[in-house]
Write a protein that holds these residues in place. Structure first.
Motif, PDB file in Angstrom:
ATOM      1  N   PRO A 153     -20.953 -11.489  19.537  1.00  0.00           N
ATOM      2  CA  PRO A 153     -19.515 -11.596  19.852  1.00  0.00           C
ATOM      3  C   PRO A 153     -19.175 -11.183  21.283  1.00  0.00           C
ATOM      4  O   PRO A 153     -18.333 -11.826  21.924  1.00  0.00           O
ATOM      5  N   PHE A 154     -19.850 -10.147  21.814  1.00  0.00           N
ATOM      6  CA  PHE A 154     -19.605  -9.753  23.213  1.00  0.00           C
ATOM      7  C   PHE A 154     -20.060 -10.859  24.161  1.00  0.00           C
ATOM      8  O   PHE A 154     -19.407 -11.151  25.165  1.00  0.00           O
ATOM      9  N   MET A 155     -21.199 -11.474  23.855  1.00  0.00           N
ATOM     10  CA  MET A 155     -21.731 -12.531  24.718  1.00  0.00           C
ATOM     11  C   MET A 155     -20.826 -13.760  24.675  1.00  0.00           C
ATOM     12  O   MET A 155     -20.563 -14.390  25.700  1.00  0.00           O
ATOM     13  N   ARG A 156     -20.345 -14.099  23.486  1.00  0.00           N
ATOM     14  CA  ARG A 156     -19.461 -15.265  23.371  1.00  0.00           C
ATOM     15  C   ARG A 156     -18.191 -15.038  24.194  1.00  0.00           C
ATOM     16  O   ARG A 156     -17.694 -15.958  24.847  1.00  0.00           O
ATOM     17  N   ARG A 157     -17.684 -13.805  24.156  1.00  0.00           N
ATOM     18  CA  ARG A 157     -16.464 -13.485  24.906  1.00  0.00           C
ATOM     19  C   ARG A 157     -16.667 -13.755  26.398  1.00  0.00           C
ATOM     20  O   ARG A 157     -15.785 -14.261  27.071  1.00  0.00           O
ATOM     21  N   ASN A 158     -17.849 -13.428  26.904  1.00  0.00           N
ATOM     22  CA  ASN A 158     -18.151 -13.599  28.338  1.00  0.00           C
ATOM     23  C   ASN A 158     -18.719 -14.975  28.665  1.00  0.00           C
ATOM     24  O   ASN A 158     -19.002 -15.259  29.823  1.00  0.00           O
ATOM     25  N   ARG A 159     -18.957 -15.791  27.636  1.00  0.00           N
ATOM     26  CA  ARG A 159     -19.572 -17.117  27.826  1.00  0.00           C
ATOM     27  C   ARG A 159     -20.897 -17.028  28.584  1.00  0.00           C
ATOM     28  O   ARG A 159     -21.271 -17.929  29.332  1.00  0.00           O
ATOM     29  N   TRP A 160     -21.594 -15.921  28.384  1.00  0.00           N
ATOM     30  CA  TRP A 160     -22.920 -15.744  28.995  1.00  0.00           C
ATOM     31  C   TRP A 160     -23.651 -14.675  28.205  1.00  0.00           C
ATOM     32  O   TRP A 160     -23.062 -13.655  27.822  1.00  0.00           O
ATOM     33  N   GLY A 161     -24.917 -14.918  27.974  1.00  0.00           N
ATOM     34  CA  GLY A 161     -25.720 -13.895  27.312  1.00  0.00           C
ATOM     35  C   GLY A 161     -27.182 -14.296  27.289  1.00  0.00           C
ATOM     36  O   GLY A 161     -27.523 -15.484  27.365  1.00  0.00           O
ATOM     37  N   ARG A 162     -28.021 -13.296  27.234  1.00  0.00           N
ATOM     38  CA  ARG A 162     -29.465 -13.539  27.143  1.00  0.00           C
ATOM     39  C   ARG A 162     -30.010 -12.688  26.002  1.00  0.00           C
ATOM     40  O   ARG A 162     -29.867 -11.447  26.014  1.00  0.00           O
ATOM     41  N   ILE A 163     -30.633 -13.349  25.029  1.00  0.00           N
ATOM     42  CA  ILE A 163     -31.320 -12.631  23.957  1.00  0.00           C
ATOM     43  C   ILE A 163     -32.813 -12.875  24.145  1.00  0.00           C
ATOM     44  O   ILE A 163     -33.255 -14.036  24.179  1.00  0.00           O
ATOM     45  N   SER A 168     -23.197 -22.495  24.745  1.00  0.00           N
ATOM     46  CA  SER A 168     -22.174 -21.454  24.877  1.00  0.00           C
ATOM     47  C   SER A 168     -22.420 -20.532  26.073  1.00  0.00           C
ATOM     48  O   SER A 168     -21.671 -19.596  26.297  1.00  0.00           O
ATOM     49  N   GLY A 169     -23.535 -20.784  26.799  1.00  0.00           N
ATOM     50  CA  GLY A 169     -23.887 -19.865  27.894  1.00  0.00           C
ATOM     51  C   GLY A 169     -24.843 -18.775  27.450  1.00  0.00           C
ATOM     52  O   GLY A 169     -25.285 -17.956  28.261  1.00  0.00           O
ATOM     53  N   ILE A 170     -25.143 -18.776  26.153  1.00  0.00           N
ATOM     54  CA  ILE A 170     -26.079 -17.776  25.610  1.00  0.00           C
ATOM     55  C   ILE A 170     -27.418 -18.477  25.372  1.00  0.00           C
ATOM     56  O   ILE A 170     -27.440 -19.603  24.869  1.00  0.00           O
ATOM     57  N   THR A 171     -28.508 -17.811  25.715  1.00  0.00           N
ATOM     58  CA  THR A 171     -29.821 -18.339  25.335  1.00  0.00           C
ATOM     59  C   THR A 171     -30.553 -17.311  24.494  1.00  0.00           C
ATOM     60  O   THR A 171     -30.284 -16.108  24.571  1.00  0.00           O
ATOM     61  N   SER A 172     -31.466 -17.804  23.670  1.00  0.00           N
ATOM     62  CA  SER A 172     -32.239 -16.953  22.768  1.00  0.00           C
ATOM     63  C   SER A 172     -33.686 -17.405  22.823  1.00  0.00           C
ATOM     64  O   SER A 172     -34.004 -18.550  22.484  1.00  0.00           O
TER      65      SER A 172
END
Ligand code: NAD
Length: 260
Positions: free
Chosen positions: A127-137, A176-180
């Motif tokens: 949810p924090f990553m979605r809010r920022n439209r960026w994240g790396r898992i 979404s800007g997030i990768t996993s």
């Protein structure tokens, strides 16, 4: 490259997790350390990173077998840094025994620490990553997320599960800007494999160095250990814009182990 970003790295009081923390801190990232160990040693590691890299470094001692402590770890990271941009699921333990002798409590602990903890961290962090439209898992799996070895029922099951979880999260977050992604190291000289090196050395009646060489000869065609720094560099690349379209992968760093 990572100024203004924050990373939560589970199991980062030693070994590969600490190496990834160093690589990210070196690029200006704020760091939440986590793991077990002597409190004085952990505090000196934390302060050392702050001084060396000039970034904010915090520590939270959540036990990865306890979902409520994992929730508190994510909350504490977000509270300290305003969100969680990079999540590295790295905490892990090992136990080796034939399946019919495998202690059920070791099975439960390995599944909890090496697999379920990553579900909980991801569940609370996305949810924090979605809010920022960026994240790396970045999930630190293993060659044992891709192939098996005897006497590692729980570890292989957990790491295969972690690679599966990596893919599901990649699909759910695509675009979404997030990768996993999962990193799949081969033999890397850390505390985790020291008991295996010692057992091999004892079985062969040789010293630890020769025991290590024998393990490499069996599995890792390069005959060289993967270094912690090499894994840190890969994590860093996965956080770079060049990796924006890399998601759902399980990347071996194994000197050719899984090419066989
Ligand atoms: P390590 O023992 O140095 O690090 C393990 C970390 O996990 C430590 O910080 C430890 O404190 C932490 N940890 C263990 N139990 C925990 C718990 N209940 N709660 C919180 N933290 C806990 O070993 P490492 O080799 O650096 O292992 C890191 C990861 O790399 C693991 O997931 C391991 O499976 C994986 N891996 C290691 C190798 C290798 O050859 N060393 C190869 C492939 C994958």
């Amino acid at each position: 490259m990572l100024k203004g970003k924050s990373a939560l790295i589970t199991g980062s009081t030693s070994g590969i997790g600490l190496g990834i923390a160093r690589a990210l801190a070196g690029q200006g990232c704020s760091i939440m350390l986590n793991g077990l160990g002597d409190p004085e040693k952990i505090e000196s590691t934390r302060m050392g990173l702050e001084t060396e890299f000039g970034v904010a470094v915090r520590f939270h001692g959540a036990d990865m077998t306890r979902p409520e402590e994992i929730a508190a770890l994510v909350e504490s990271t977000a509270g300290a840094f305003g969100g969680v941009d990079i999540l590295v699921n790295n905490a892990g333990v090992q136990h080796t025994a034939p399946v019919e002798e495998f202690p059920p409590e070791r099975w439960a602990a390995i599944i909890a620490i090496n697999l379920s903890s990553s579900f909980y961290t991801i569940h609370h962090t996305v949810p924090f990553m979605r809010r920022n439209r960026w994240g790396r898992i970045i999930n630190v799996a293993s060659v044992h997320g891709l192939v098996a070895s005897a006497n590692k029922a729980a570890y292989v099951a957990a790491k295969h599960g972690l690679v599966g979880l990596t893919k599901v999260v990649a699909l759910e977050t695509a675009g979404s800007g997030i990768t996993s992604n999962a990193i799949c190291p081969g033999w890397t000289r850390t505390e985790l494999i020291e008991p295996q090196i010692a057992a091999r050395a004892q079985a062969l009646g040789v010293d630890l160095e020769a025991g290590g060489r024998s393990m490499l000869a069996e599995k890792q065609p390069s005959q060289q250990f993967v270094s912690i720094e090499q894994l840190g560099q890969l994590a860093l690349f996965l956080c770079s814009p060049g990796a924006d379209q890399i998601t759902g992968t399980a990347i071996p760093v194994d000197g050719g182990w899984t090419a066989q």
